[in-house]
Design an enzyme around this catalytic site. Structure first.
Site, short mmCIF file in Angstrom:
data_model
loop_
_atom_site.label_atom_id
_atom_site.label_comp_id
_atom_site.label_asym_id
_atom_site.label_seq_id
_atom_site.Cartn_x
_atom_site.Cartn_y
_atom_site.Cartn_z
N GLY B 45 0.81 -1.21 0.00
CA GLY B 45 0.00 0.00 0.00
C GLY B 45 0.84 1.27 0.00
N ARG B 330 9.16 -24.18 3.14
CA ARG B 330 8.48 -24.13 4.43
C ARG B 330 7.48 -25.25 4.65
NH1 ARG B 330 7.70 -17.60 4.53
NH2 ARG B 330 9.87 -17.24 5.07
#
Ligand SMILES: Cc1cc2nc3c(=O)[nH]c(=O)nc-3n(C[C@H](O)[C@H](O)[C@H](O)COP(=O)(O)OP(=O)(O)OC[C@H]3O[C@@H](n4cnc5c(N)ncnc54)[C@H](O)[C@@H]3O)c2cc1C
Ligand code: SF4
Ligand code: FES
Lengths: 253, 637
Positions: B45, B330
């Site tokens: 943003g 992961r």
């Protein structure tokens, strides 16, 4: 072997959003695991208050990892509590004793208006950055990153200064409510890097001017800020800021 | 509805250039006639808001925190990937592209991922120019390290505070534009509705978190960069305010939600240690560069780690995956930790932990070197656990960390609602079924600095805009709905606190829609979530009132959405009858317990359309087409 628990008494500053004055309220905090963080302890107290129909204590927090800078309160007279280089969210209850009374107050400074309970308005710090705490570069233009080598020592110093989380503890701890440590950190971070040099003079002047305008006090070398800073920002940054300011004034004279 | 990803034609390596050339441009003088709302001030943003302001657009930027600098991106630790090949170890844009596609278990789009890899190098250039203090070597040049799922060293870092430094870079660019009057900042606002007029996103309704006022803002386009929804699980590594509200309200207004069940469980977090716990703390994956993961060979071995001799330790990752060792992706690392603990080999009080040991690295490099690399992480570990990783191995366990799912977007980052763009973790686009470490920061900044500023121009230039002001009926309706929800929450006055219910939802999702999933469990979860949602609306206790700073009310609003959204996660998991990346359905696994994909039937994006509360959403599928890489069984051996 689970962690021991302790019982505490909290004296907490309560002040509604429209109240002119606040007051201390006393609440028990019982069966607090010493593995809890300070904010988790407040969560537990708030859950109990909610169940009793008392409005919970408002306090700011977000990351709970000591990096966002959102949390903060004065604990027994010390900003973020007395542990060194620790934000309130990273302060753990193993540092308190069974039976202890803990006084919890918001940051108090002219430039930080109280919002509610422990929540204050620190937008003045953003305004200081808006005045010049940046390097003027637009997306899309820059040269290859490795075309600007930065000596390792300078890079490390810049990093140390850049570690400021903007929590405002330095302001709250300062008898004059000065923001010099906060500004010193940003000025140093950028002035130490070759990328930041072109605007160094303009930056330091603009930021200090803005600080004065916003009602922060002056620095009288009390060094309280350094003691309370959760990120270990050193008052050497203030010295560097002063040197940068002097250079800037000489330039413009 | 037919989903069109709008991937440009032509060879992979030329798609983005070609697209940029073909996009319509907004004349520089006209840019100031456009108002753009950006919700979120994280990496995605803040970079988007600053860059669009640099280009001349008028930007309004919103966030929940008291200042944009505190967005959740600030807590990213380990680093950011870029195909600079400074290490001269064989990296290239193609390799970063390939690693990312493979890491995501072939459930992302080639076109998007290739563009991401291309832009990665520019990000580093820009951030250095902004003054981001990346780690450097003694020659003054940038240093890199390795991350999971890669065999090259391409991760740029700033100690364990990479996210902080990158975000402060974006924040300073943003503050510069605020100072110039090109961005107007609205902190302490929470978006509660998206306003759609004639099929186009034209504004938002927000709650002012200080006064409780509901406010309306109109614009020509709306950009959501509101982050991920990991907090659906209550315990996660996310910041406390992370939520799904903005994305979920957009979903309710017609934006499709893609792959909601793809949630990443990160292997190296500090284990859960009490019921009061409010969040979990990540220990950066970068630690797996030097730390070795092990458990005792003997189940139930209660000796202290230092008393267990080498010969009685199982370094299971090194044993099972000799070429990637401790640096497997992961999902693989997390599942293996769970597997060891399920076998009774877990360590610590709860038996839900494995060791991450630095003794060898300290012996090899000296304590100073290790301290310089990981000092602040070790300190954080010590603050939380009271133990010193220099002296005794860390205990770690997987925790919810990141959400690959998000609002569906096309190549322009536009959702299925025209004029609604979605960036960063809030969209679904680039990480498939598993995100590689150090790729979220890269994606957020690529989206914000280098993609949206072009693609939004293409939309604005070609679209007619009738005037819409905040007094338009659509805004009034949005306000009325938001007020109704707030009043309803406060009116229940039941006996359970918001956190109690949230915790319960979190456990349901963790148990049934977490690291491993099965059809029975998922069905149970559906029933449990529905029941809990009913209880919430009958028995929640939200104190205080609506015209005030009311943190219980804020949380209640977020949990209300999680209670609906959690169901969507489970529905999505039920639908995907295969295993891929993070989505491990026990019925679909290889002999070695790796995820077994079904490319024939599931090589697509699931995109869900809202049709009403308590009604099954409609599924749309976007087929994934692989023209440049071959779909293989992932192997990290
Ligand atoms: C502990 C941790 C470590 C990580 N480390 C790494 C790493 O080393 N490398 C890496 O690549 N990735 C890492 N990640 C992942 C990465 O940090 C995030 O995916 C990324 O920062 C998300 O950025 P974002 O801009 O999309 O959203 P965020 O940074 O989450 O920002 C969201 C913004 O939206 C605002 N917002 C949200 N909802 C609303 C609403 N309803 N109304 C108004 N505003 C709203 C918030 O206020 C905030 O400003 C890590 C994540 C965690 C949790
Ligand atoms: S200088 Fe230290 S105390 Fe002051 S705002 Fe920064 S981190 Fe907080
Ligand atoms: S909550 Fe983020 S620093 Fe304490």
């Amino acid at each position: 072997m689970s962690a021991p628990t302790i019982n505490l008494t909290l004296k907490v500053w309560r002040q509604g959003r429209t109240d002119k004055k606040g007051r201390f309220e006393t609440y028990p905090a019982n069966n607090i695991s010493t593995d809890m963080s300070f904010l988790e302890m407040l969560d537990v107290v708030n859950e109990e208050l909610t169940k009793k129909g008392i409005e919970p204590i408002a306090f700011d927090h977000d990351c709970r990892e000591g990096i966002c800078g959102m949390c903060g309160a004065v604990i027994n007279g010390r900003a973020h509590g007395k542990e060194r280089e620790t934000t309130l969210c990273q302060l753990h209850m193993r540092h308190f004793k069974d039976g202890e009374t803990i006084v919890i107050e918001p940051w108090r400074a002219r430039a930080f208006k109280l919002v509610k309970d422990l929540v204050v308005d620190r937008s003045a710090l953003d305004q200081i950055i808006q005045a010049g705490g940046y390097i003027s570069v637009n997306a899309g233009g820059p040269q290859d990153a490795n075309s600007i080598p930065v000596p390792r020592e300078k890079a490390d110093l810049a990093f140390n200064a850049a570690a400021c989380i903007g929590c405002g503890a330095c302001v709250a701890a300062c008898p004059n409510s000065s923001a010099m440590l906060f500004i010193g950190a940003k000025v140093s971070h950028l002035a130490l890097l070759p990328q930041g040099r072109p605007e160094a003079a303009r930056r330091v002047r603009a930021m200090v001017r803005k600080m004065d305008e916003l009602g922060f006090g002056n620095c009288s070398n009390e060094a309280e800020c350094e003691v309370e800073c959760p990120k270990g920002i050193s008052i050497r940054e203030i010295a560097r800021l002063n040197r940068e300011l002097m250079k800037a004034e000489l330039k413009s004279a | 509805m037919k989903l069109d990803a709008k991937i440009p034609g032509g060879p992979l390596t030329e798609k983005w250039d070609r697209h940029r050339f073909e996009l319509k441009l907004v004349n520089p003088a006209n840019k100031k006639k456009f108002d753009i709302i950006v919700v979120g001030t994280g990496l995605a943003g803040a970079s988007a808001a600053a860059t669009m302001a640099e280009l001349g657009y008028n930007v309004k930027n919103f966030c929940i925190q008291d200042t944009p600098r505190r967005a959740h991106s600030i807590s990213a630790q380990g680093g950011i990937n870029a195909a600079k090949n400074y290490a001269n170890d064989g990296d290239s844009i193609w390799r970063l592209f390939y690693d990312t596609i493979k890491g995501g278990d072939f459930r992302s789009r080639e076109g998007n991922v290739y563009r991401l890899a291309q832009l990665s190098t520019q990000i580093i250039d820009h951030c250095v120019a902004q003054g981001v203090p990346f780690a450097r070597d003694y020659g003054g040049l940038l240093d890199t390290r390795s991350f999971g799922g890669a065999q090259v060293s391409r991760t740029f870092y700033a100690k364990g505070q990479t996210g902080q430094q990158l975000l402060l870079g974006a924040y300073s660019a943003l503050m510069r534009q605020v100072g110039k009057g090109k961005v107007e900042m609205f902190p302490r606002r929470e978006m509660v509705d998206l306003v759609v007029v004639d099929g186009k996103a034209r504004g938002i309704v927000v709650r002012n978190l200080i006064t409780g006022e509901l406010e309306s803002y109109a614009a020509h386009a709306v950009v959501l960069a509101t982050g991920g929804y990991g907090n659906a699980y209550f315990l996660s590594t996310n910041a406390m305010s992370c939520n799904v509200n903005a994305a979920y309200r957009a979903y309710k207004k017609g934006a499709l939600f893609a792959n909601p069940c793809f949630t990443q469980i990160h292997p190296t977090c500090i284990p859960v240690h009490g019921t009061y716990q409010s969040k979990l703390t990540l220990m950066s994956e970068s630690l797996r560069n030097d730390g070795r993961v092990w458990v005792p060979k003997q189940p139930g071995d209660k000796r202290r780690p230092n008393e267990i001799p080498e010969s009685e330790r199982d370094y299971y990752l090194e044993r099972k995956y000799p070429s990637f060792g401790n640096l497997v992706p992961r999902d693989v690392a997390s599942r293996n930790a769970k597997e060891q603990c399920d076998k009774g080999k877990g360590v610590g009080e709860t038996g839900l932990a494995v060791y991450l040991d630095f003794a060898d690295a300290i012996r090899r490099d000296g304590r100073d070197v290790i301290e310089a690399k990981y000092g602040n992480l070790f300190e954080m570990y010590e603050k939380i656990t009271g133990e010193h990783p220099y002296e005794t191995p860390m205990k770690i366990y997987p925790a919810v960390h990141y959400t690959m799912g998000g609002l569906w977007v096309d190549y322009n980052l536009m959702s299925t609602i025209e004029g609604l763009f979605v960036l960063g973790e809030a969209n679904f686009s680039d990480h498939g079924a598993n995100r590689l470490g150090a790729s979220a920061l890269m994606q957020g900044l690529a989206d914000g600095y280098f993609i949206l500023p072009y693609t939004i121009g293409g939309y604005l230039a070609g679209t007619p805009f009738p005037e819409v002001k905040p007094d338009h009926d659509a805004f009034l309706e949005g306000i009325a709905n938001a007020r109704q929800q707030v009043d309803r929450l406060l009116a229940v006055k039941g006996s359970r606190t918001v956190d109690e219910i949230h915790r319960e939802l979190g456990l349901i999702l963790w148990d049934y829609c977490g690291m491993s999933r099965d059809m029975e469990g998922l069905k149970t979860a559906l029933d449990k979530i529905r029941e809990l949602r009913t209880q919430f609306w009958q028995d929640v206790n939200v104190p205080g009132d609506s015209h005030d700073l009311n943190q219980s009310l804020e949380r209640a609003g977020r949990v209300a959405d999680f209670l609906e959204f959690g169901e969507l996660m489970v529905i999505d998991a039920l639908n995907r009858e295969e295993s891929c990346g993070c989505h491990f359905n026990v019925a679909y696994q290889t002999e070695d317990h790796e995820a077994l994909r079904d490319d024939e039937n599931y090589c697509h994006v699931n995109a869900w359309e809202y049709v009403g509360v308590d009604q099954s959403p409609t599924l749309h599928k976007e087929p994934l087409v692989f023209e440049n890489v071959e779909l293989t069984q992932r192997s990290y051996k």
